[in-house]
Design a protein around this motif. Structure first.
Motif, PDB file in Angstrom:
ATOM      1  N   THR A   1     -47.980  65.865 -28.955  1.00  8.82           N
ATOM      2  CA  THR A   1     -47.999  67.287 -28.651  1.00  8.82           C
ATOM      3  C   THR A   1     -49.401  67.705 -28.210  1.00  8.82           C
ATOM      4  O   THR A   1     -50.387  66.988 -28.434  1.00  8.82           O
ATOM      5  CB  THR A   1     -47.593  68.108 -29.870  1.00  8.82           C
ATOM      6  OG1 THR A   1     -48.543  67.891 -30.921  1.00  8.82           O
ATOM      7  CG2 THR A   1     -46.194  67.705 -30.338  1.00  8.82           C
TER       8      THR A   1
ATOM      9  N   ASP B   1     -48.757  74.649 -29.099  1.00 11.76           N
ATOM     10  CA  ASP B   1     -49.048  73.415 -29.845  1.00 11.76           C
ATOM     11  C   ASP B   1     -47.923  72.399 -29.763  1.00 11.76           C
ATOM     12  O   ASP B   1     -48.168  71.186 -29.773  1.00 11.76           O
ATOM     13  CB  ASP B   1     -49.330  73.748 -31.314  1.00 11.76           C
ATOM     14  CG  ASP B   1     -50.719  74.334 -31.508  1.00 11.76           C
ATOM     15  OD1 ASP B   1     -51.521  74.254 -30.552  1.00 11.76           O
ATOM     16  OD2 ASP B   1     -50.995  74.891 -32.589  1.00 11.76           O
ATOM     17  N   ASP B   2     -46.682  72.854 -29.677  1.00  9.98           N
ATOM     18  CA  ASP B   2     -45.554  71.925 -29.670  1.00  9.98           C
ATOM     19  C   ASP B   2     -45.199  71.429 -28.271  1.00  9.98           C
ATOM     20  O   ASP B   2     -44.158  70.776 -28.102  1.00  9.98           O
ATOM     21  CB  ASP B   2     -44.333  72.588 -30.303  1.00  9.98           C
ATOM     22  CG  ASP B   2     -43.955  73.884 -29.597  1.00  9.98           C
ATOM     23  OD1 ASP B   2     -44.700  74.309 -28.682  1.00  9.98           O
ATOM     24  OD2 ASP B   2     -42.928  74.477 -29.962  1.00  9.98           O
ATOM     25  N   TYR B   3     -46.030  71.726 -27.286  1.00 11.82           N
ATOM     26  CA  TYR B   3     -45.779  71.227 -25.920  1.00 11.82           C
ATOM     27  C   TYR B   3     -45.918  69.707 -25.931  1.00 11.82           C
ATOM     28  O   TYR B   3     -46.974  69.173 -26.279  1.00 11.82           O
ATOM     29  CB  TYR B   3     -46.769  71.849 -24.939  1.00 11.82           C
ATOM     30  CG  TYR B   3     -46.523  71.472 -23.488  1.00 11.82           C
ATOM     31  CD1 TYR B   3     -45.801  72.311 -22.661  1.00 11.82           C
ATOM     32  CD2 TYR B   3     -47.016  70.280 -22.959  1.00 11.82           C
ATOM     33  CE1 TYR B   3     -45.575  71.984 -21.323  1.00 11.82           C
ATOM     34  CE2 TYR B   3     -46.794  69.935 -21.635  1.00 11.82           C
ATOM     35  CZ  TYR B   3     -46.073  70.784 -20.825  1.00 11.82           C
ATOM     36  OH  TYR B   3     -45.855  70.449 -19.518  1.00 11.82           O
ATOM     37  N   GLN B   4     -44.845  69.016 -25.555  1.00 10.11           N
ATOM     38  CA  GLN B   4     -44.842  67.551 -25.617  1.00 10.11           C
ATOM     39  C   GLN B   4     -45.264  66.969 -24.269  1.00 10.11           C
ATOM     40  O   GLN B   4     -44.749  67.356 -23.224  1.00 10.11           O
ATOM     41  CB  GLN B   4     -43.453  67.041 -26.007  1.00 10.11           C
ATOM     42  CG  GLN B   4     -43.424  65.551 -26.322  1.00 10.11           C
ATOM     43  CD  GLN B   4     -42.075  65.109 -26.842  1.00 10.11           C
ATOM     44  OE1 GLN B   4     -41.052  65.730 -26.552  1.00 10.11           O
ATOM     45  NE2 GLN B   4     -42.069  64.024 -27.617  1.00 10.11           N
TER      46      GLN B   4
END
Length: 868
Positions: free
Chosen positions: A448, A478-481
């Motif tokens: 992430t 923050d959770d962007y992969q």
């Protein structure tokens, strides 16, 4: 009345004179030839006797004795002496044996002389003779038309001015003509065969000293004339060679030769930004050993090279700068600088009217679209925001635009609102400090963005370029992969100074400071005054941007020499209606000369939170005059501010006495006391006399010595006022006002910026240098334009300067990475900080894992979508 040249009779008279002269010369030559024939007859008899003697000597030998009673020589030695004395005659007449008979030889020599005279006089007589009616009719001259000689001269002039090869051909014809005339004349006056006469004529033409061996008067005269003609021919030849070399050298000096390069940076046009652009691109190429920059402009090549050499002192870090003179509008000139193989192309605006400049940029882009197989991308500088859409439509995907005037206006407002932000942009733009880089890291695939933030010790990740969509996302969640092929956009010193490491583990268990709601509300909604000095083209855009930053009830004062009616009309033409479109600002118009002291004294300079000195639009074409006006206004404003603040301080505490004062008036007027004395506690002690002095210096304030100040008003301690009555330099006096009011100056010429920075009388000088840096960065990497566009506009993410107390209590200890986690908790992205003891902002600091103590005066540089 016609000219003598057009009169046919003048040609007839001249021809008659020429023919008569030719007859006289022919008669004289015939007489000389007859004399030579008589001499030749005698010499031929002697030649026969000499041959008989030689034959007798050969038969009888050297010791034979001659018979008595003969007239022959008595010895072989005497015979050899006689033969040696007649050697010259023997050689001459051996050649004469090959000549035709006497009468035929004389006729040929006479004809040769006549031919030589006719050929010699032909260049003089021909223009006159061809204008005669008979010749003109034969040549097809129309009645009433131009003279045939004039038409011939016109053709010659056309050939010489059009064809390069005509000059050497004309010189060759002249040489052949002189050689033929000389050979015929020499053949006519000598006894040599024509082949020898031709050779002698050439030797006299080629070497002026060869005619010294010629005997007799007539041959010498001919030799001298041929030699003089040869000297003229060789002089013309030397002149032709010299002119050819000079033309080639001048062509090289003027930049007319072709540029054979590829993967180079091409700059089309010329303005004051070119110096900084060249320097920035040279810095970018320094890590690769240098590169090539080609500049194509309508200026002289030598002038461009001289100016560039002065600006860089000849140090371009290994980068070669090639200048060529030509028009970027012409496809032939574009091909001359290898436009098709350029890595990037920068189209600069002209220092002229904005619409005319953008029109020229549009024409250049149309010319570039006519180039087949254009490899590089194009960066175009636009002068007016209204023309940006049209340029984008013409350029298409290959063009990235940057509206310099609009960018400077927006940055001026942002930097005035957030002191220190200008240094952040200086460090991020250009190639001397930290820049934007993007790279694919397979190790991050599947992780992430929250983990990626702590995976680079020498870089600060700020975004992701998606492989699937091709878009750049700044400050993703923050959770962007991160997927395979995605590139991580970072701020780093260079592309080889950072590398991947396992993400640093940061504790997320922390508590953010609880700020008082009243203090936060007062900071966000406080009324204020802002002053614009001068008038610029897109001032309505600046007003709209400023309106989104200030609190309700704020005032914008505009001071310039433009009449109020004309200002209102221009604002309406710019589609701005203040009463309808402005929510927080109220416009206050003041008319006056910005460089006259008495006009500036009418302004309450001590009450403004920030002042922006704009480059007047009437002087945009003369950047030196515009900068001089801004500099003069800056000095006057700082001097008047110093005097105003000094008067307030002296009135407040001349003897450091104490009593009570209450200020009842507008909150904006209290800003003058706040900036003069600094933030105050709950009470301010002044005597009644001092209160009266303060009221006199600030007429809008109502001062009382017994009333209590309202709770939302600011109070000022007399003890905090510094006594400044001691003698100080005028420069120090001007600088003392800097801490009380932010002044942003707009400078058009980047070189003038350094002059103002030395004095430090302006908080920041906003010049074209930032725009030049941005153009250079986009030229090096097209996708950086997406990042800069988002940073420069009010939409999307922006840079903010925030006090550290928002995220940590002063005195606490934390590392840079721990502060990143705290800022990330409220949606921001930490990229740097400025400590209280630091002169400049530190972007992408080193040793991010090392804890440090944070103080109340420290500030953080944050990338966020809005002001959290």
């Amino acid at each position: 009345m016609g000219s003598p040249q057009d009169d046919p009779r003048s040609g007839n008279v001249l021809a008659t004179v020429v023919v008569f002269a030719a007859l006289l010369i022919t008669a004289a030559t015939m007489r000389h030839t007859a004399h030579l024939e008589a001499s030749n007859t005698d010499l031929k008899g002697e030649l026969s006797q000499l041959r008989a003697e030689f034959r007798r000597i050969a038969v009888h030998g050297l010791n034979s004795t001659p018979q008595a009673g003969t007239n022959e020589c008595t010895s072989a030695a005497d015979m050899m002496s006689i033969a040696g004395g007649r050697t010259k005659e023997l050689q001459d007449f051996e050649a004469a044996l090959l000549e035709p008979p006497g009468s035929l030889s004389a006729a040929l020599r006479t004809l040769a002389l006549a031919s030589a005279v006719v050929l010699f006089l032909a260049p003089v007589c021909l223009p006159q003779m061809i204008d005669t009616p008979i010749v003109s009719a034969l040549l097809g001259r129309e009645p009433g038309g131009a003279a045939t000689s004039k038409r011939l001269l016109y053709l010659i002039d056309y050939w010489f001015s059009t064809y390069v090869w005509i000059k050497p051909v004309a010189l060759l014809i002249a040489t052949v003509w002189l050689l033929l005339v000389g050979a015929l004349a020499n053949y006519a006056v000598s006894q040599d065969p024509f082949s020898e006469a031709l050779w002698y004529a050439w030797s006299w033409i080629a070497d002026s000293g060869n005619h010294a061996e010629v005997h007799h008067t007539t041959p010498r005269a001919v030799a001298v004339m041929i030699t003089m003609g040869g000297m003229l021919v060789f002089a013309l030849m030397l002149g032709l060679v010299s002119d050819s070399i000079s033309e080639k050298v001048d062509s090289l000096k003027k930049g007319k030769s072709d540029v054979i390069e590829n993967n180079h940076t091409l700059i089309l046009g010329w303005n004051d930004k070119v110096y900084c652009i060249v320097q920035q691109i040279a810095n970018a190429n320094a890590s690769e050993g240098g590169g090539v920059i080609v500049v194509l402009s309508e200026r002289e090549k030598e002038a461009m090279e001289e100016d560039l050499h002065k600006s860089s002192d000849g140090d371009n870090a290994g980068t070669i700068v090639v200048c060529r003179s030509g028009s970027p509008l012409l496809l032939s000139d574009l091909n001359k600088v290898s436009v098709a193989t350029a890595r990037s192309i920068i189209v600069l605006a002209e220092a002229t009217n904005a619409d005319l400049s953008d029109t020229r940029v549009l024409r250049v882009l149309l010319s570039l679209r006519g180039v087949p197989k254009l490899d590089g991308h194009v960066v175009a500088e636009i002068s007016d925001l209204d023309n940006n859409l049209q340029v984008k439509m013409v350029g298409g995907d290959m063009v990235e635009t940057l509206v310099a005037h609009d960018v400077i206006g927006r940055l001026m407002i942002q930097c005035a609102r957030q002191p220190g932000l200008a240094q952040v942009f200086e460090d991020l733009l250009g190639f001397e400090g930290n820049e934007f880089y993007k790279e694919t890291w397979p190790q991050l695939t599947g992780r992430t963005f929250g983990e990626t933030m702590f995976a680079f010790a020498d870089a600060v990740p700020i975004g992701i370029k998606s492989m699937a969509s091709g878009k750049v996302v700044l400050n993703p969640p923050d959770d962007y992969q991160i997927r395979d092929g995605d590139k991580v956009l970072v701020i780093a010193e260079d592309n080889d100074t950072y590398t991947y490491q396992e993400p640093f583990q940061v504790s997320r268990e922390f508590a953010l400071p609880k700020l008082e709601e009243m203090q936060k509300e007062r900071r966000c909604e406080r009324k204020e005054r802002v002053l614009f000095v001068g008038w610029r083209r897109d001032i309505e855009d600046m007003i709209i941007v400023l309106d989104s930053f200030v609190g309700e009830g704020s005032e914008l004062w505009i001071f310039c020499d433009l009449p109020v009616e004309e200002r209102e009309q221009r604002l309406r033409e710019g589609e701005l209606h203040p009463e309808r479109d402005l929510k927080n600002l109220t416009l206050v118009h003041k008319v006056g000369n910005t460089v006259l002291r008495k006009h500036l004294m009418c302004l309450p300079l001590a009450t403004f939170r920030s002042i922006m000195i704009l480059a007047d639009e009437g002087l945009e074409e003369d950047i030196v005059a515009a900068d001089s006006r801004v500099l003069g206004t800056l000095l006057l404003i700082r001097e008047l501010q110093y005097l105003a603040f000094e008067e307030i301080e002296k009135s407040a505490a001349p003897n450091h006495t104490a009593s009570a004062i209450a200020v009842v008036g507008s909150e904006e007027d209290e800003l003058a006391l706040e900036r003069a004395c600094g933030p105050a506690p709950d009470k301010l002690h002044l005597s009644s006399l001092q209160a009266g002095a303060v009221s006199k210096s600030m007429p809008n304030l109502k001062v009382s010595s017994r009333k209590v100040l309202r709770t939302h008003h600011m109070l000022y301690p007399v003890d905090s006022i510094e006594d400044k009555r001691e003698d100080v330099s005028w420069m120090a006096k001007l600088r003392s006002a800097s801490s009380k009011c932010v002044v942003i100056s707009e400078i058009l010429d980047s070189r003038t910026k350094h002059l103002i920075n030395i004095t430090k009388i302006s908080d920041y000088v906003m010049s074209n240098e930032l725009v030049s840096m941005a153009l250079a960065m986009v030229a090096e990497d097209k996708e950086v334009a997406i990042v800069l566009t988002e940073l420069f506009t009010s939409e999307g993410n922006e840079m903010y300067i925030r006090p550290v107390e928002r995220y940590i209590n002063p005195g606490e200890e934390a590392s840079f990475w721990e502060m990143c986690a705290r800022v990330r908790a409220v949606g921001g992205l930490l990229v740097g900080f400025k400590g209280a003891d630091m002169e400049r902002v530190s972007i992408n600091p080193t040793e991010k894992h090392v804890p440090r103590v944070w103080h109340a005066d420290d500030s953080l540089v944050i990338l966020a979508e809005d002001d959290e």
